[in-house]
Design a protein around this motif. Structure first.
Motif, PDB file in Angstrom:
ATOM      1  N   VAL A 288       0.851  -1.187   0.000  1.00  0.00           N
ATOM      2  CA  VAL A 288       0.000   0.000   0.000  1.00  0.00           C
ATOM      3  C   VAL A 288       0.888   1.238   0.000  1.00  0.00           C
ATOM      4  N   GLU A 289       0.341   2.336  -0.504  1.00  0.00           N
ATOM      5  CA  GLU A 289       1.151   3.534  -0.678  1.00  0.00           C
ATOM      6  C   GLU A 289       0.283   4.771  -0.682  1.00  0.00           C
ATOM      7  N   TYR A 290       0.832   5.875  -0.171  1.00  0.00           N
ATOM      8  CA  TYR A 290       0.226   7.192  -0.350  1.00  0.00           C
ATOM      9  C   TYR A 290       1.147   7.987  -1.270  1.00  0.00           C
ATOM     10  N   TYR A 291       0.575   8.545  -2.332  1.00  0.00           N
ATOM     11  CA  TYR A 291       1.345   9.377  -3.266  1.00  0.00           C
ATOM     12  C   TYR A 291       1.263  10.805  -2.733  1.00  0.00           C
ATOM     13  N   ARG A 292       2.271  11.221  -1.960  1.00  0.00           N
ATOM     14  CA  ARG A 292       2.192  12.492  -1.241  1.00  0.00           C
ATOM     15  C   ARG A 292       3.151  13.553  -1.790  1.00  0.00           C
ATOM     16  N   SER A 293       4.447  13.260  -1.796  1.00  0.00           N
ATOM     17  CA  SER A 293       5.440  14.230  -2.260  1.00  0.00           C
ATOM     18  C   SER A 293       6.723  13.492  -2.618  1.00  0.00           C
ATOM     19  N   GLY A 294       7.542  14.143  -3.431  1.00  0.00           N
ATOM     20  CA  GLY A 294       8.796  13.535  -3.840  1.00  0.00           C
ATOM     21  C   GLY A 294       9.250  14.100  -5.168  1.00  0.00           C
ATOM     22  N   GLN A 295      10.016  13.329  -5.896  1.00  0.00           N
ATOM     23  CA  GLN A 295      10.516  13.751  -7.205  1.00  0.00           C
ATOM     24  C   GLN A 295      10.146  12.701  -8.242  1.00  0.00           C
ATOM     25  N   GLN A 296       9.653  13.186  -9.382  1.00  0.00           N
ATOM     26  CA  GLN A 296       9.293  12.295 -10.484  1.00  0.00           C
ATOM     27  C   GLN A 296      10.218  12.565 -11.661  1.00  0.00           C
ATOM     28  N   ARG A 297      10.714  11.489 -12.249  1.00  0.00           N
ATOM     29  CA  ARG A 297      11.670  11.572 -13.356  1.00  0.00           C
ATOM     30  C   ARG A 297      10.946  11.233 -14.648  1.00  0.00           C
ATOM     31  N   PHE A 298      10.831  12.222 -15.533  1.00  0.00           N
ATOM     32  CA  PHE A 298      10.116  12.060 -16.788  1.00  0.00           C
ATOM     33  C   PHE A 298      11.079  12.040 -17.973  1.00  0.00           C
ATOM     34  N   HIS A 299      10.597  11.462 -19.076  1.00  0.00           N
ATOM     35  CA  HIS A 299      11.205  11.667 -20.387  1.00  0.00           C
ATOM     36  C   HIS A 299      10.097  12.130 -21.315  1.00  0.00           C
TER      37      HIS A 299
ATOM     38  N   ASP B  61      13.380  16.260 -14.415  1.00  0.00           N
ATOM     39  CA  ASP B  61      13.008  15.828 -13.071  1.00  0.00           C
ATOM     40  C   ASP B  61      12.233  16.955 -12.402  1.00  0.00           C
ATOM     41  N   LEU B  62      11.055  16.626 -11.865  1.00  0.00           N
ATOM     42  CA  LEU B  62      10.195  17.627 -11.247  1.00  0.00           C
ATOM     43  C   LEU B  62       9.807  17.179  -9.842  1.00  0.00           C
ATOM     44  N   ASP B  63       9.650  18.150  -8.946  1.00  0.00           N
ATOM     45  CA  ASP B  63       9.154  17.880  -7.598  1.00  0.00           C
ATOM     46  C   ASP B  63       7.630  17.824  -7.641  1.00  0.00           C
ATOM     47  N   TYR B  64       7.047  16.822  -6.971  1.00  0.00           N
ATOM     48  CA  TYR B  64       5.586  16.726  -6.964  1.00  0.00           C
ATOM     49  C   TYR B  64       5.045  16.800  -5.545  1.00  0.00           C
ATOM     50  N   ASP B  65       3.833  17.310  -5.443  1.00  0.00           N
ATOM     51  CA  ASP B  65       3.076  17.332  -4.192  1.00  0.00           C
ATOM     52  C   ASP B  65       1.636  16.973  -4.515  1.00  0.00           C
ATOM     53  N   ALA B  66       1.053  16.085  -3.712  1.00  0.00           N
ATOM     54  CA  ALA B  66      -0.348  15.690  -3.865  1.00  0.00           C
ATOM     55  C   ALA B  66      -1.141  16.319  -2.720  1.00  0.00           C
ATOM     56  N   LEU B  67      -2.074  17.190  -3.065  1.00  0.00           N
ATOM     57  CA  LEU B  67      -2.805  17.990  -2.082  1.00  0.00           C
ATOM     58  C   LEU B  67      -4.263  17.581  -2.089  1.00  0.00           C
ATOM     59  N   GLU B  68      -4.705  16.900  -1.031  1.00  0.00           N
ATOM     60  CA  GLU B  68      -6.103  16.496  -0.946  1.00  0.00           C
ATOM     61  C   GLU B  68      -6.983  17.729  -0.740  1.00  0.00           C
ATOM     62  N   ILE B  69      -8.208  17.668  -1.275  1.00  0.00           N
ATOM     63  CA  ILE B  69      -9.127  18.805  -1.243  1.00  0.00           C
ATOM     64  C   ILE B  69     -10.231  18.507  -0.233  1.00  0.00           C
ATOM     65  N   PRO B  70     -10.185  19.104   0.956  1.00  0.00           N
ATOM     66  CA  PRO B  70     -11.185  18.782   1.986  1.00  0.00           C
ATOM     67  C   PRO B  70     -12.621  19.031   1.547  1.00  0.00           C
ATOM     68  N   ALA B  71     -12.838  20.041   0.725  1.00  0.00           N
ATOM     69  CA  ALA B  71     -14.203  20.356   0.286  1.00  0.00           C
ATOM     70  C   ALA B  71     -14.728  19.367  -0.746  1.00  0.00           C
ATOM     71  N   ASP B  72     -13.829  18.589  -1.342  1.00  0.00           N
ATOM     72  CA  ASP B  72     -14.211  17.619  -2.368  1.00  0.00           C
ATOM     73  C   ASP B  72     -13.571  16.282  -2.041  1.00  0.00           C
TER      74      ASP B  72
END
Length: 299
Positions: free
Chosen positions: A222-233, A241-252
């Motif tokens: 199991v995993e939570y996709y929260r924050s870190g770095q993603q390596r794209f081509h 390489d980009l830094d990512y953040d996953a922000l849950e929306i309390p209203a939705d």
């Protein structure tokens, strides 16, 4: 997910967590006359000594599991916070009364104000639901994820892209990591919403058409996709390489804004600038057509 299936998941999850614990002691030398060897043999590795609470849960007895028991199990099985939360969700689901089918987590409606937030961001950003359907993007995210988004699936689904589209293995330079995160996220959601028939259909379809997905699903990670770095081509600008953040929306509930940003000192600053310049005029729509969004359907 029927209650019996939840109990099966609990059993498999506990046995898989116990199996990963390495032996804590070296192998014992056996000797019929050596009392110390008998004592050594009794000190089995944690993976071979399920606790009474673990054995009880594995047998399907899920009633009366207190926080103290959960804490004890988490310590014995070396569960991290995500895994402990997952086990608690499975136990709640197994103890819950019969639930009717629901679509919790698979919402497809995105408010206009959320689209405005995306458009105001300087980084790439999109909104996804708990099924990993991409529901809305800003232009930079659409350019970054053009291969994943421009297909016949509406709304596009990132898990399907990862496991069913061969381009994903080139797009994600750490494909193994994103595959692990995708499966872990879906398994977490499956425990949270056991009556979710749309999610069950998605998982069944992925397992049927992808042996890789089926193997990873059976691992019960199991995993939570929260924050870190993603390596794209990216097909147009190359590696980035980009830094990512996953922000849950309390209203939705069930919706998450995922952002990709770049440090000003990053070695990929020029690539990021080229990606911004690559935004084409007349890009594809940034969200599903209104008729779809209002229908409440989900892929």
């Amino acid at each position: 997910m029927p209650a019996d299936d939840v109990r099966t998941d609990i059993r498999h999850f506990l046995t898989s967590r116990r199996a990963r614990i390495p032996p804590s002691k070296p192998a014992c030398r056996t000797s019929a006359d050596d009392a110390r060897s008998a004592a050594c043999a009794a000190r089995k590795s944690p993976s071979s000594r399920p606790s009474a609470s673990s054995t009880r849960l594995e047998r399907g007895n899920v009633g009366g599991v207190s926080e103290e028991i959960l804490d004890s199990l988490a310590a014995a099985l070396q569960l991290d916070d995500v895994e402990r939360t997952h086990l608690a969700a499975l136990i709640r689901a197994a103890n819950a009364p019969h639930r009717t089918a629901d679509r919790d987590g698979g919402t497809s409606h995105v408010r206009d104000s959320l689209q405005q937030i995306l458009d105001a961001m300087t980084g790439a950003a999109f909104v996804r639901n708990a099924h990993l359907d991409v529901l809305a993007t800003n232009q930079l995210a659409r350019t970054l994820y053009q291969e994943a988004l421009d297909n016949d699936d509406q709304p596009p689904n990132l898990a399907r892209f990862v496991f069913l589209d061969p381009r994903a293995r080139h797009f994600y330079r750490d494909w193994d990591g994103i595959a692990h995160d995708a499966v872990g996220s879906l398994r977490t959601e499956a425990a949270r919403t056991p009556g979710n028939t749309d999610l069950a259909d998605l998982i069944d379809g992925l397992a049927t058409h992808s042996d890789e997905f089926a193997m990873r699903w059976d691992a019960h990670d199991v995993e939570y996709y929260r924050s870190g770095q993603q390596r794209f081509h990216h097909p147009a600008v190359g590696d980035i390489d980009l830094d990512y953040d996953a922000l849950e929306i309390p209203a939705d509930p069930g919706l998450t804004i995922v952002t990709y940003t770049l440090s000003p000192t990053s070695a990929y600053a020029d690539v990021f600038r080229r990606l911004q310049e690559h935004i084409a005029a007349g890009a594809s729509p940034r969200r599903p057509p209104p008729a779809f969004a209002e229908s409440g359907e989900s892929a």
